[in-house]
Design a protein around this motif. Structure first.
Motif, PDB file in Angstrom:
ATOM      1  N   ASN A  44     -11.144  -1.895   5.051  1.00 56.97           N
ATOM      2  CA  ASN A  44     -11.825  -0.752   4.361  1.00 56.97           C
ATOM      3  C   ASN A  44     -11.140   0.491   5.594  1.00 56.97           C
ATOM      4  OD1 ASN A  44     -13.068  -0.442   7.212  1.00 56.97           O
ATOM      5  ND2 ASN A  44     -15.631  -0.596   6.284  1.00 56.97           N
ATOM      6  N   ALA A  87      -3.151   8.852   5.164  1.00 59.49           N
ATOM      7  CA  ALA A  87      -3.604   8.477   3.896  1.00 59.49           C
ATOM      8  C   ALA A  87      -3.750   7.232   3.620  1.00 59.49           C
ATOM      9  CB  ALA A  87      -3.741   9.531   2.642  1.00 59.49           C
ATOM     10  N   TRP A 133      -5.177  -4.588   8.605  1.00 54.73           N
ATOM     11  CA  TRP A 133      -4.491  -3.326   8.203  1.00 54.73           C
ATOM     12  C   TRP A 133      -3.497  -3.651   9.366  1.00 54.73           C
ATOM     13  CZ3 TRP A 133      -3.165  -1.160   3.368  1.00 54.73           C
ATOM     14  CH2 TRP A 133      -3.685  -0.768   2.858  1.00 54.73           C
ATOM     15  N   ARG A 143      -9.250   4.562   5.156  1.00 54.89           N
ATOM     16  CA  ARG A 143      -8.542   4.485   4.032  1.00 54.89           C
ATOM     17  C   ARG A 143      -7.603   5.242   5.360  1.00 54.89           C
ATOM     18  NH1 ARG A 143      -8.787   0.428   2.311  1.00 54.89           N
ATOM     19  NH2 ARG A 143     -10.451  -0.170   0.774  1.00 54.89           N
ATOM     20  N   ASP A 144      -7.617   6.411   6.294  1.00 49.61           N
ATOM     21  CA  ASP A 144      -6.912   6.688   6.991  1.00 49.61           C
ATOM     22  C   ASP A 144      -6.821   6.556   8.379  1.00 49.61           C
ATOM     23  OD1 ASP A 144      -9.519   7.644   7.993  1.00 49.61           O
ATOM     24  OD2 ASP A 144      -8.968   9.886   7.921  1.00 49.61           O
ATOM     25  N   SER A 158      -3.632   4.103   1.264  1.00 49.02           N
ATOM     26  CA  SER A 158      -3.594   3.708  -0.068  1.00 49.02           C
ATOM     27  C   SER A 158      -3.636   2.036  -0.559  1.00 49.02           C
ATOM     28  CB  SER A 158      -3.916   4.349  -1.213  1.00 49.02           C
ATOM     29  OG  SER A 158      -3.995   5.682  -1.192  1.00 49.02           O
ATOM     30  N   ALA A 193      -8.860  -6.012  -2.504  1.00 46.33           N
ATOM     31  CA  ALA A 193      -8.812  -4.980  -1.433  1.00 46.33           C
ATOM     32  C   ALA A 193      -8.225  -5.865   0.052  1.00 46.33           C
ATOM     33  CB  ALA A 193     -10.096  -4.276  -1.071  1.00 46.33           C
ATOM     34  N   PRO A 250       0.385  -1.479   0.143  1.00 45.88           N
ATOM     35  CA  PRO A 250       0.265   0.206   0.200  1.00 45.88           C
ATOM     36  C   PRO A 250       1.223   1.284  -0.185  1.00 45.88           C
ATOM     37  CG  PRO A 250       0.229  -0.640   2.300  1.00 45.88           C
ATOM     38  CD  PRO A 250       0.970  -1.790   1.698  1.00 45.88           C
TER      39      PRO A 250
END
Length: 507
Positions: free
Chosen positions: A474, A444, A456, A476-477, A446, A452, A433
């Motif tokens: 899901n 942020a 994380w 994204r930050d 990505s 997907a 990522p």
């Protein structure tokens, strides 16, 4: 940033399966009683999920098929009475409990494993009548009465077909992390009751010999098998029936939703001819007709959760001896995550300790022992087979019996952990990522190209100390939380982690 620019890289991601069973049969864990309004059911579910996340568990095992019924909308089986108070009646207002649990679990970076009873058709606590499409009404020859139970006869093709259809339907409709079955294969045997003329026990006299088991009523299916030319004796035939279902479940999971794990939680003592010296007790091989050692050796499952429901110092069922046994019986190198009897922790400090009431230190010691076995096998490996355990059941953690949730949350579970990987299902490494500065002191995220991430893996370094966290896929930050350096890996649904993306406050 390159690794060389950073003052220090974080260690390997910690890996340990930390889970609890959430039993719905007889309303053991959820919902607290049948017939609650949907809003209260959801509030109770959220309390369980929040406690699991706060303790840094990483999975829950939710019972969705207690007895040929369903805690989700199904055309194959009726709504469970443990949810609505009446079999066949949906919750009010109507909603999909499994979809709710799945969405809320994943939002907290928790895996959700769905737990099915493969053969039980009616539990003794059931009160409402059976309704369509229950198998006992659609195919009554496939369901037998045994004591105060109703049981799907493993020798009846319709029984196996029903369970396989339920598995396929679940996987087609829900992105669950695993399918999980427990120790109820053939039913635990009942003993023939003593007759009215049986003499009363004599003080000081040796106990009378055990009474024989009540036979499971499968004459019809066995005679049909023999009439068709079958040569196995009844016990071997029964084991072959269960073998066939377990193997077919594994194949169905692979076919319908590849990457989904299959877990089995059998009785914790192995077959008599293989168990270690000094170990004694009930045999699932002879009495439940479950050849678990064969399933394990064949690789028909992805994790084994043997129910090691005895204390460490119980000689005939010693926890460490049984754990070592199952770790040895693992040529396919699948995960071994034992079940712990956390619900035996005493509820009140004044309760006398004994065989049915344990101190909190027993569970802590058992987790330490499992970790010790994992350390010897190298827990830095992403696939460490002995790194994990499951608590039975969530109610003990919700009640914080013996302060066990508090102890674990501040001690053995003080740091988050990823679930060990299962690369035999899918060993593809996710794309690396990217992570960059964003507004409001956040970073942020990505994903790289491709699928997907499921989760994380995040390391933050603050004042020279690295701390680990697991975030939902899901996201994204993420909050920077004052860190001067951060690394992020994408983690696949099979637990495989990408290379780390790096960010630092120095640019």
């Amino acid at each position: 940033m390159t690794a060389a620019v950073m003052a220090q890289d974080p260690p390997a991601d910690p890996r340990e399966f930390r889970a609890a069973w959430v039993a719905t049969v007889a309303n053991i864990d959820w919902p607290s009683k049948p017939g609650l309004p949907a809003e209260q059911q959801q509030a109770e579910a959220l309390a369980i999920l929040d406690r699991a996340a706060a303790m840094r568990l990483n999975a829950l095992v939710l019972q969705v098929r207690p007895a040929g019924d369903a805690l989700y909308p199904s055309t194959l089986e009726p709504w469970s009475e443990y949810l609505s108070g009446e079999q066949g009646r949906p919750p009010e207002p109507r909603y999909d409990p499994l979809a709710f649990w799945l969405q809320q679990a994943h939002a907290r970076a928790l895996e959700l494993h769905v737990w099915l009873n493969p053969y039980r058709a009616r539990h003794p606590t059931a009160k409402s009548p059976l309704v369509a499409p229950h198998l006992a009404l659609r195919a009554p020859q496939a369901v037998k009465r045994y004591g105060d139970l109703m049981w799907m006869d493993p020798g009846e093709p319709a029984a196996a077909a029903q369970t396989l259809a339920v598995v396929a339907d679940l996987l087609q409709r829900y992105a669950v992390d695993a399918i999980h079955i427990d120790d109820y294969f053939y039913p635990y045997p009942l003993q023939v009751p003593a007759g009215p003329d049986a003499p009363p026990p004599t003080p000081g006299a040796p106990p009378p010999p055990p009474r024989p088991d009540v036979p499971f009523p499968d004459d019809e299916s066995f005679n049909r098998y023999r009439a068709a030319g079958g040569l196995l004796e009844r016990d071997d035939w029964r084991r072959a029936n269960v073998d066939a279902l377990v193997a077919a479940m594994y194949d169905t999971i692979r076919r319908v939703r590849p990457g989904t794990r299959f877990g089995v939680s059998p009785f914790g003592i192995g077959r008599p001819d293989k168990r270690p010296p000094g170990i004694a007790g009930f045999s699932q091989y002879d009495r439940l007709f479950a050849d678990v050692e064969r399933w394990f050796a064949q690789g028909w499952l992805d994790y084994l959760a043997p129910q090691l429901y005895w204390p460490i110092d119980r000689t005939a069922q010693a926890f460490p001896v049984l754990l070592d046994y199952w770790l040895r019986e693992n040529p396919a190198e699948r995960h071994v995550w034992p079940g712990l009897y956390t619900s035996l922790l005493r509820r009140e400090p004044a309760t006398e300790l004994g065989p049915r009431s344990w101190p909190g230190r027993e569970i802590v010691a058992q987790i330490d022992l499992v970790r010790d076995r994992g350390a010897k096998a190298d827990t830095t490996a992403a696939t460490a087979t002995s790194s994990g355990h499951i608590h039975f059941s969530m109610v003990a953690l919700m009640q914080d019996r013996e302060a066990i949730s508090t102890q674990l949350g501040s001690g053995l579970y003080a740091d988050a952990a990823l679930v060990p990987a299962s690369p035999w299902l899918d060993d593809r490494v996710p794309a690396t990522p990217s992570v960059r500065s964003a507004a409001g002191g956040r970073l942020a995220l990505s994903p790289g190209p491709g699928e997907a991430p499921a989760r994380w893996a995040v390391w933050r370094r603050t004042q020279g100390r690295w701390r680990f966290a697991v975030l939902p896929g899901n996201a994204r930050d993420l909050p920077r939380d004052g860190a001067e350096a951060v690394t992020v890996s994408a983690v696949s649904r099979c637990g495989v982690a990408s290379a780390r993306a790096r960010w630092s406050s120095g640019g």
